[in-house]
Design an enzyme around this catalytic site. Structure first.
Site, short mmCIF file in Angstrom:
data_model
loop_
_atom_site.label_atom_id
_atom_site.label_comp_id
_atom_site.label_asym_id
_atom_site.label_seq_id
_atom_site.Cartn_x
_atom_site.Cartn_y
_atom_site.Cartn_z
N SER A 105 0.83 -1.20 0.00
CA SER A 105 0.00 0.00 0.00
C SER A 105 0.87 1.25 0.00
O SER A 105 0.61 2.20 -0.74
CB SER A 105 -0.83 0.02 1.28
OG SER A 105 -2.18 -0.03 1.01
N GLY A 144 -5.53 12.24 -2.00
CA GLY A 144 -6.83 12.48 -1.37
C GLY A 144 -7.95 12.59 -2.39
O GLY A 144 -8.15 13.67 -2.97
N ILE A 177 -7.39 8.26 4.00
CA ILE A 177 -6.27 8.53 3.10
C ILE A 177 -5.00 7.84 3.61
O ILE A 177 -4.45 8.22 4.66
CB ILE A 177 -6.05 10.06 2.94
CG1 ILE A 177 -7.37 10.74 2.55
CG2 ILE A 177 -4.93 10.34 1.95
CD1 ILE A 177 -8.03 10.20 1.28
N THR A 178 -4.54 6.83 2.87
CA THR A 178 -3.32 6.11 3.25
C THR A 178 -2.16 7.11 3.34
O THR A 178 -1.98 7.94 2.43
CB THR A 178 -3.00 5.02 2.20
OG1 THR A 178 -4.11 4.12 2.16
CG2 THR A 178 -1.72 4.27 2.54
N ALA A 256 -2.41 2.13 -9.77
CA ALA A 256 -2.38 1.49 -8.45
C ALA A 256 -3.18 0.18 -8.46
O ALA A 256 -2.78 -0.81 -7.83
CB ALA A 256 -2.93 2.45 -7.39
N GLN A 293 -7.36 -36.49 2.78
CA GLN A 293 -7.84 -36.08 1.45
C GLN A 293 -8.49 -34.68 1.48
O GLN A 293 -8.33 -33.90 0.55
CB GLN A 293 -8.84 -37.11 0.92
CG GLN A 293 -8.14 -38.43 0.58
CD GLN A 293 -9.11 -39.47 0.05
OE1 GLN A 293 -10.30 -39.23 -0.08
NE2 GLN A 293 -8.59 -40.64 -0.26
N GLU A 377 -9.49 1.36 -3.74
CA GLU A 377 -9.16 1.36 -5.18
C GLU A 377 -10.31 0.79 -6.02
O GLU A 377 -10.08 0.12 -7.03
CB GLU A 377 -7.90 0.53 -5.44
CG GLU A 377 -6.65 1.13 -4.87
CD GLU A 377 -6.13 2.27 -5.71
OE1 GLU A 377 -6.73 2.56 -6.77
OE2 GLU A 377 -5.14 2.87 -5.31
N GLY A 378 -11.54 1.04 -5.57
CA GLY A 378 -12.70 0.49 -6.24
C GLY A 378 -13.09 -0.81 -5.59
O GLY A 378 -12.31 -1.76 -5.56
N PHE A 397 -24.15 1.94 -12.85
CA PHE A 397 -23.70 2.54 -11.58
C PHE A 397 -24.80 3.35 -10.90
O PHE A 397 -24.85 3.45 -9.69
CB PHE A 397 -22.52 3.50 -11.83
CG PHE A 397 -21.36 2.83 -12.51
CD1 PHE A 397 -20.51 2.01 -11.79
CD2 PHE A 397 -21.13 3.01 -13.87
CE1 PHE A 397 -19.45 1.38 -12.41
CE2 PHE A 397 -20.08 2.39 -14.49
CZ PHE A 397 -19.23 1.57 -13.77
#
Ligand code: TGC
Ligand code: FAD
Length: 398
Positions: A105, A144, A177-178, A256, A293, A377-378, A397
């Site tokens: 990330s 952002g 926000i990363t 990304a 198994q 990211e969606g 959408f």
């Protein structure tokens, strides 16, 4: 008389991990990059990750170490970036995420979102100022786009940019926000009277504050923040001159998301390998559980998911390097590989029994991380709709 064709290369032994020998298709440079990142993660990160995860932070020194290895903005050319091909970038993401999604990330956000936005849409002086220091890891960036009320639908953003007396004035809030709370520079998307535009906002700009989001139960070896802009005044040159409309941030997301399609393979592989080792050494009813198994069926399913996802990532990488990759194909890859990785982690967790829920093994950590990876990211649903749109021609959408 039968002759033996000695020109045939010796067949490599079967690998329990790279079962389809996908690695045979790597160039020497790609293999070297893959091995370097794998070695770095195993030597310098693996032991420290559980502690960093428990403490809720990136392992100390990771940004600079990633910079030293040339991983930050590695697929960009010039300005101190390594300029590798897309497959090499993907391999690096895969190895980083085999350690922890937080490492990948960091590299995704720095290189594919913040640096890419400046590299693709910035002015020459913005590039000169930020890209070399960001490539070294001495300046940290964030991106952002998401807001409290605009996640999957970024077109609904409320953050505004007003041009007044030769300056831009930002107002609004960015959420989730990363690196937001540790970033030296934020790439921020806001709406002016015409369209969505991008801005480069250095830390410490009056009217801009960030704070860490606490108590995450996922992606803990990564920091996530909120950015607040309250009449934040920026010089005219803070605008990314090449970015106009939502297509600009979405172009960054393609980069990304591509890295995530690869990274998820790393997390899945780490869980599969952990489960395989564990099953060989754990004895119940007088036999190693790998001899049952039902366990073998799980292991073979996981192996198949890991190898098929790796093949897919490699294919997307070759398409990207050939300039043939469509954003919708990236969505296909992100959607498929993250879903598969989550499934692999859950199955691996069952093989580890009670041990599977601890931090002593990486499985639960990967599983919890992948819940964020599925959403950011969606989301899985949004990528389903993107692919659905591509094959039917009907957007669903709204
Ligand atoms: P829509 O009308 O479809 O498109 C608006 C304009 O953008 C163009 N476009 C793209 N351009 C480049 N790449 C893409 N993938 C693109 N998708 C669309 C499109 O052609 C159009 O251009 P133009 O010139 O006609 O204006 O837009 P929409 O509002 O209907 O939205 C479409 C949708 C839902 C697919 C999009 O909004 C979307 O992808 N939503 C998901 C949001 C998202 O992914 N957010 C991620 C935030 S960043 C993050 O999560 C980082 S986590 C990183 C980490 O820690 O690793
Ligand atoms: P919502 O959009 O509210 O979605 C909620 C649910 O509704 C989801 O299941 C979604 O799929 C579904 N849904 C929404 N619309 C539809 C539809 N049309 N049809 C069917 N289902 C639908 N953002 C950034 O900008 N920068 C970052 O660095 C960043 N880092 C992140 C780090 C972490 C750890 C996390 C968790 C998130 C991060 N994000 C970042 C935010 C992330 O991109 C958003 O969380 C994501 O886009 C989803 O938005 P949301 O959370 O508001 O969910």
């Amino acid at each position: 008389m039968t002759t033996i064709d000695t020109s045939q290369p010796t067949r490599k032994p079967l690998s329990a991990s790279d079962f389809l020998a996908i690695d045979l298709g790597l160039s020497e440079d790609e293999r070297l990059i893959r091995d370097t990142v794998r070695y770095f993660v195993r030597r310098d990160m693996l032991e420290r990750l559980p502690e960093a995860y428990a403490a809720g932070r990136l392992p100390d020194g990771f940004p600079a170490a990633a910079g030293d290895l040339g991983l930050l903005g590695m697929h960009l050319r010039g300005y101190g970036c390594a300029g590798t091909n897309a497959v090499s970038y993907g391999l690096a993401c895969m190895e980083l995420e085999a350690g922890d999604s937080g490492l990948r990330s960091f590299v995704s956000v720095q290189g594919s979102l913040a640096m890419f936005a400046i590299w693709r849409f910035g002015s020459e002086s913005q590039k000169q100022m930020w890209l070399p220091v960001m490539a070294r890891g001495s300046a940290i960036g964030c991106f952002g786009l998401t807001e409290p009320d605009a996640g999957s639908d970024p077109a609904g953003m409320r953050t505004t940019a007003r041009f007044e007396d030769g300056q831009w004035v930002l107002n609004g809030t960015k959420m989730w926000i990363t690196n937001g709370d540790i970033a030296d520079v934020a790439v921020v998307w806001a709406r002016d009277s015409d369209c969505i535009r991008g801005f480069v906002v250095p830390r410490g700009t009056p009217g801009f504050v960030s704070r860490e989001i606490q108590h995450k139960m996922s992606l803990r070896a990564s920091t996530t923040g909120e950015l607040v802009f309250d009449n934040c005044r920026l010089p005219a040159e803070a605008l990314l001159p090449g970015a106009e409309g939502l297509r600009a941030p979405l172009a960054c997301l393609n980069e990304a998301r591509f890295g995530i399609a690869w990274g998820a393979v790393g997390a899945a592989r780490a869980c599969y390998e952990t489960a395989l080792d564990y099953a060989a050494s754990r004895t119940q009813f007088g036999s190693p559980i790998a001899g049952f198994q039902l366990t073998q069926a799980k292991l073979v399913d996981m192996l198949t998911q890991v190898n098929n996802s790796y093949l897919l990532a490699m294919h997307l990488g070759r398409l990207k390097d050939a300039g043939q990759l469509h954003p919708e194909q990236v969505s296909y890859g992100k959607r498929h590989n993250v879903q598969q990785a989550l499934d692999v982690c859950r199955t691996a967790r069952t093989i580890l029994g009670a041990n599977g829920i601890t931090l002593e093994y990486p499985v639960m950590r990967h599983m919890a991380n992948l819940e964020s990876v599925l959403t950011y990211e969606g989301t899985g649903e949004i990528h389903t709709l993107i692919v659905g749109h591509a094959i039917t021609g009907i957007p669903a959408f709204r």
